[in-house]
Design an enzyme around this catalytic site. Structure first.
Site, PDB file in Angstrom:
ATOM      1  CD  GLU A 293      -2.380  -1.298  -0.235  1.00  0.00           C
ATOM      2  OE1 GLU A 293      -2.777  -0.319  -0.515  1.00  0.00           O
ATOM      3  OE2 GLU A 293      -2.673  -2.449  -0.127  1.00  0.00           O
ATOM      4  CB  CYS A 327      -1.335   6.816   2.588  1.00  0.00           C
ATOM      5  SG  CYS A 327      -2.672   5.976   3.800  1.00  0.00           S
TER       6      CYS A 327
HETATM    7  P1  NAD Z   1       9.100   5.350   2.973  1.00  0.00           P
HETATM    8  O1  NAD Z   1       8.656   4.525   1.232  1.00  0.00           O
HETATM    9  O2  NAD Z   1      10.213   6.149   2.899  1.00  0.00           O
HETATM   10  O3  NAD Z   1       9.226   4.726   4.385  1.00  0.00           O
HETATM   11  C1  NAD Z   1       8.655   2.663   4.169  1.00  0.00           C
HETATM   12  C2  NAD Z   1       9.361   1.982   4.719  1.00  0.00           C
HETATM   13  O4  NAD Z   1      10.623   1.626   3.437  1.00  0.00           O
HETATM   14  C3  NAD Z   1      10.217   2.005   5.618  1.00  0.00           C
HETATM   15  O5  NAD Z   1      10.345   1.626   6.628  1.00  0.00           O
HETATM   16  C4  NAD Z   1      11.929   2.456   5.039  1.00  0.00           C
HETATM   17  O6  NAD Z   1      12.599   2.662   6.032  1.00  0.00           O
HETATM   18  C5  NAD Z   1      11.611   1.523   3.984  1.00  0.00           C
HETATM   19  N1  NAD Z   1      12.500   2.237   3.087  1.00  0.00           N
HETATM   20  C6  NAD Z   1      12.987   3.115   3.159  1.00  0.00           C
HETATM   21  N2  NAD Z   1      13.909   3.228   1.756  1.00  0.00           N
HETATM   22  C7  NAD Z   1      13.744   2.082   0.877  1.00  0.00           C
HETATM   23  C8  NAD Z   1      14.495   0.612   0.169  1.00  0.00           C
HETATM   24  N3  NAD Z   1      15.584   1.548  -0.762  1.00  0.00           N
HETATM   25  N4  NAD Z   1      14.059  -0.018   0.430  1.00  0.00           N
HETATM   26  C9  NAD Z   1      13.541  -0.351   1.213  1.00  0.00           C
HETATM   27  N5  NAD Z   1      13.092  -0.324   1.880  1.00  0.00           N
HETATM   28  C10 NAD Z   1      13.229   1.011   1.999  1.00  0.00           C
HETATM   29  O7  NAD Z   1       7.796   5.792   3.303  1.00  0.00           O
HETATM   30  P2  NAD Z   1       7.427   6.619   4.912  1.00  0.00           P
HETATM   31  O8  NAD Z   1       7.806   8.135   4.393  1.00  0.00           O
HETATM   32  O9  NAD Z   1       7.956   5.915   6.335  1.00  0.00           O
HETATM   33  O10 NAD Z   1       6.274   6.691   4.777  1.00  0.00           O
HETATM   34  C11 NAD Z   1       5.201   7.822   3.873  1.00  0.00           C
HETATM   35  C12 NAD Z   1       4.957   6.626   2.739  1.00  0.00           C
HETATM   36  O11 NAD Z   1       3.702   5.835   3.005  1.00  0.00           O
HETATM   37  C13 NAD Z   1       3.902   8.226   1.589  1.00  0.00           C
HETATM   38  O12 NAD Z   1       3.719   8.048   0.332  1.00  0.00           O
HETATM   39  C14 NAD Z   1       2.495   7.021   2.328  1.00  0.00           C
HETATM   40  O13 NAD Z   1       1.563   7.972   1.166  1.00  0.00           O
HETATM   41  C15 NAD Z   1       2.602   5.768   2.523  1.00  0.00           C
HETATM   42  N6  NAD Z   1       1.697   5.073   3.383  1.00  0.00           N
HETATM   43  C16 NAD Z   1       0.918   4.561   2.399  1.00  0.00           C
HETATM   44  C17 NAD Z   1      -0.378   4.043   3.340  1.00  0.00           C
HETATM   45  C18 NAD Z   1      -1.509   3.221   2.959  1.00  0.00           C
HETATM   46  O14 NAD Z   1      -2.325   2.401   2.945  1.00  0.00           O
HETATM   47  N7  NAD Z   1      -1.466   3.591   1.307  1.00  0.00           N
HETATM   48  C19 NAD Z   1      -0.120   4.350   4.517  1.00  0.00           C
HETATM   49  C20 NAD Z   1       0.471   4.476   4.747  1.00  0.00           C
HETATM   50  C21 NAD Z   1       2.080   5.140   4.657  1.00  0.00           C
END
Ligand code: NAD
Length: 541
Positions: A293, A327
């Site tokens: 998501e 999100c």
């Molecule tokens: P992010 O993508 O920066 O990080 C999410 C996770 O991915 C973290 O654990 C991070 O450490 C990890 N990550 C970062 N880079 C990575 C890589 N290269 N390889 C593997 N893992 C990696 O997101 P965030 O800032 O923590 O959260 C915000 C984002 O999440 C927004 O885009 C938001 O829309 C989305 N979000 C979506 C939902 C949904 O239900 N659709 C819910 C909550 C948040």
């Protein structure tokens, strides 16, 4: 199963406490917050039930007070990740074969621990780690996580009860096997409930898990781990590692036993992971389940016959609660010319009245954004809007990171419906408004549909039922969660299963049986009672 068709307790949504002045819960959470603020926590990795201090640490600081340290956490290297994987695989057989009611009891107990003795800790830790107001913490780290745990147990029992028909002389049974391998959970910073749900939903269905929380949620992730330990999750079933996300992910994806990913986070990260899985597809023992998501660019469109005050309130709450870091946050708004001034004046009044600061001061509606990177990015877009001729800042527009990462709730008015802040996910308290001609309602619906790569949430405000029906149809592909006369945020487990389409994710609806089905691989067992002994059929007579 043991010796009975056990019925699980019927799940009901956890009531949200008010934290109004004078309530005991308010006193309790403030006391807990102060204790946390004045302590230093040390957060180890959790592998095979053991706490591992690697000595390679990073500080933990609240986003609203970034010079103040509340602890540190330990970073994993490759060997820790490998250990987490092998430990999970060793725990698999016992866990996968444990009676479902035993697994259910663990997670029901976790829910009750959060609802009771851990509630203040969960909420205070979420206020500290993610700079949430008490209300935002309560609906997330207490209520939503409790709901996920209780409803998932109910959904699991419903899935198990879903059995095929059996003709005479046979008995057909389906067993819902956990995946053959381990599940990798990667969680975002913005919801403690999501951090708790992604590893536990897979574990509930009998899977073993490697969980990598966001670096910006570790303080509250620690409380989840404490709860899961006390609830009795056996050693090795959920293993937690922090550190370089690329290194951890590459190590996990290199394992032939990688059987599925449960991800929530940004779109680009998810696409990168999907690509890596594709590149490694030949090495896996089973096709990995990919559940993600991701981002959103969520809209509100108001019809000329909508109620201005209702639209304004939806914008203020939808765009600015949790500093727009949901999100589902409303971030692109379409208003009819005939109503725009009235609606925007209400929004401006709201913005003027909003107090911003630490969540410890309960008058504050807006607190800090998560980290300096987010702050700088948002400040950059605000500065750009100040310069660009097609954009005008009509409310807010100030920012200050001297003590915490504070961005004023900001409203940008644009004459270009494809302006950068109408199309890019900013993930902050910045909302952009485009005003359309009243006689261009249908074209504007098309514009809403065609503007964004995302399709997570959206809302229409209108009174006329034909208009509502028209918008519901025209916007059917641009939101996985569509709201009529309500803000596009605040989905509740069991009531509004959540997930989007297009670049917003695989839409496996967190908090539903649909999601849990991704973590099982059904086996059909057909048993014949009187087995034929002659190959000839009667027609051959
Ligand atoms: P992010 O993508 O920066 O990080 C999410 C996770 O991915 C973290 O654990 C991070 O450490 C990890 N990550 C970062 N880079 C990575 C890589 N290269 N390889 C593997 N893992 C990696 O997101 P965030 O800032 O923590 O959260 C915000 C984002 O999440 C927004 O885009 C938001 O829309 C989305 N979000 C979506 C939902 C949904 O239900 N659709 C819910 C909550 C948040």
């Amino acid at each position: 199963m043991g010796k009975g068709f056990f019925e699980v307790p019927v799940a009901v949504n956890e009531p949200v406490k008010t934290y109004a002045p004078g309530t005991p819960e308010r006193e309790a959470v403030l006391k807990q917050y102060k204790e946390f603020y004045n302590q230093k926590v040390d957060v180890p990795l959790y592998i095979n039930g053991k706490e591992i201090q690697t000595g390679n640490t990073r500080p933990l600081s609240p986003p609203h007070d970034h010079q103040h340290q509340v602890g540190q956490y330990h970073l994993a290297d490759k060997s820790h990740v490998e250990e987490a994987i092998s430990t999970a695989l060793e725990a698999r057989e016992k866990w996968a074969n444990l009676e479902w009611e035993q697994r259910a009891a663990i997670f029901l107990k976790a829910a009750d621990l959060i609802a009771g003795p851990y509630r203040q800790k969960m909420n205070a830790a979420t206020m500290m780690a993610q700079s949430k107001t008490i209300y935002q913490a309560e609906i997330d780290s207490a209520c939503e996580l409790i709901d996920f745990l209780r409803f998932n147990v109910q959904y699991m029992s419903e899935i198990y009860a879903d059995q095929p028909d059996s003709d005479r002389g046979m008995w057909n049974r389906v067993e819902y096997r956990p995946l053959e391998g381990f599940v990798y959970a990667i969680t975002p910073f913005n919801f403690t409930a999501i951090a708790g749900n992604l590893p536990t939903s897979a574990a509930l269905m009998g899977n073993v898990v490697v969980w990598k929380p966001s670096d910006h949620q570790i303080y509250s992730a620690k409380v989840i781990i404490d709860v899961l330990k006390e609830a009795g999750v056996p050693d090795g079933v959920i293993n937690v590692v922090y550190g370089d996300p690329e290194m951890i992910t590459n190590t996990v994806l290199d394992s032939p036993d990688f059987a599925g990913i449960h991800f929530t986070g940004s779109t680009n990260v998810f696409k990168g992971i999907w690509t890596k899985i594709g590149e490694r597809i030949d090495r896996y023992k089973t096709y990995p389940r990919i559940v993600g998501e991701t981002g959103g660019k969520d809209f509100i469109i108001a019809h000329p016959d909508s109620n201005s005050k209702q639209v304004a309130t939806a914008i203020t709450r939808g765009a600015f609660e949790l500093q727009g870091q949901k999100c589902s946050a409303a971030s692109r708004i379409y208003l009819p010319k005939s109503k725009a001034d009235e609606i925007l004046n209400f929004v401006k009044e709201d913005v003027k009245s909003i107090k911003m600061g630490s969540p410890e001061n309960m008058e504050n509606f807006v607190t800090a954004v998560i980290h300096e990177g987010a702050f700088d990015k948002l400040a950059g877009y605000i500065d750009r809007a100040k310069e660009d001729k097609e954009a005008e800042i009509i409310a807010g527009g100030n920012y200050d990171k001297s003590k915490g990462y504070f961005i004023e709730p900001t409203v940008i008015l644009t004459t270009d419906p494809k302006y950068v802040t109408m199309t890019t996910e900013l993930f902050g308290p910045v909302v952009t408004v485009y005003v359309y001609d009243d006689n261009k309602w249908e074209e504007t619906l098309e514009l809403v549909d065609g503007t964004s790569e995302y399709a997570l949430t959206g809302a229409v405000f209108a009174n006329d039922r034909y208009v509502i029906a028209q918008a519901t149809k025209a916007l059917q592909n641009c939101a996985g969660n569509f709201y009529i006369n309500d803000k596009p945020t605040g989905a509740v487990v069991g009531q509004q299963p959540f997930g989007g389409a297009r670049a917003s994710g695989t839409n496996d609806k967190a908090g539903s049986a649909q999601n849990l089905l991704r973590w099982v691989s059904p086996r059909l067992i057909k048993e014949t009672f009187v087995t034929p002994t002659d190959y000839r059929y009667p027609f051959m007579g």
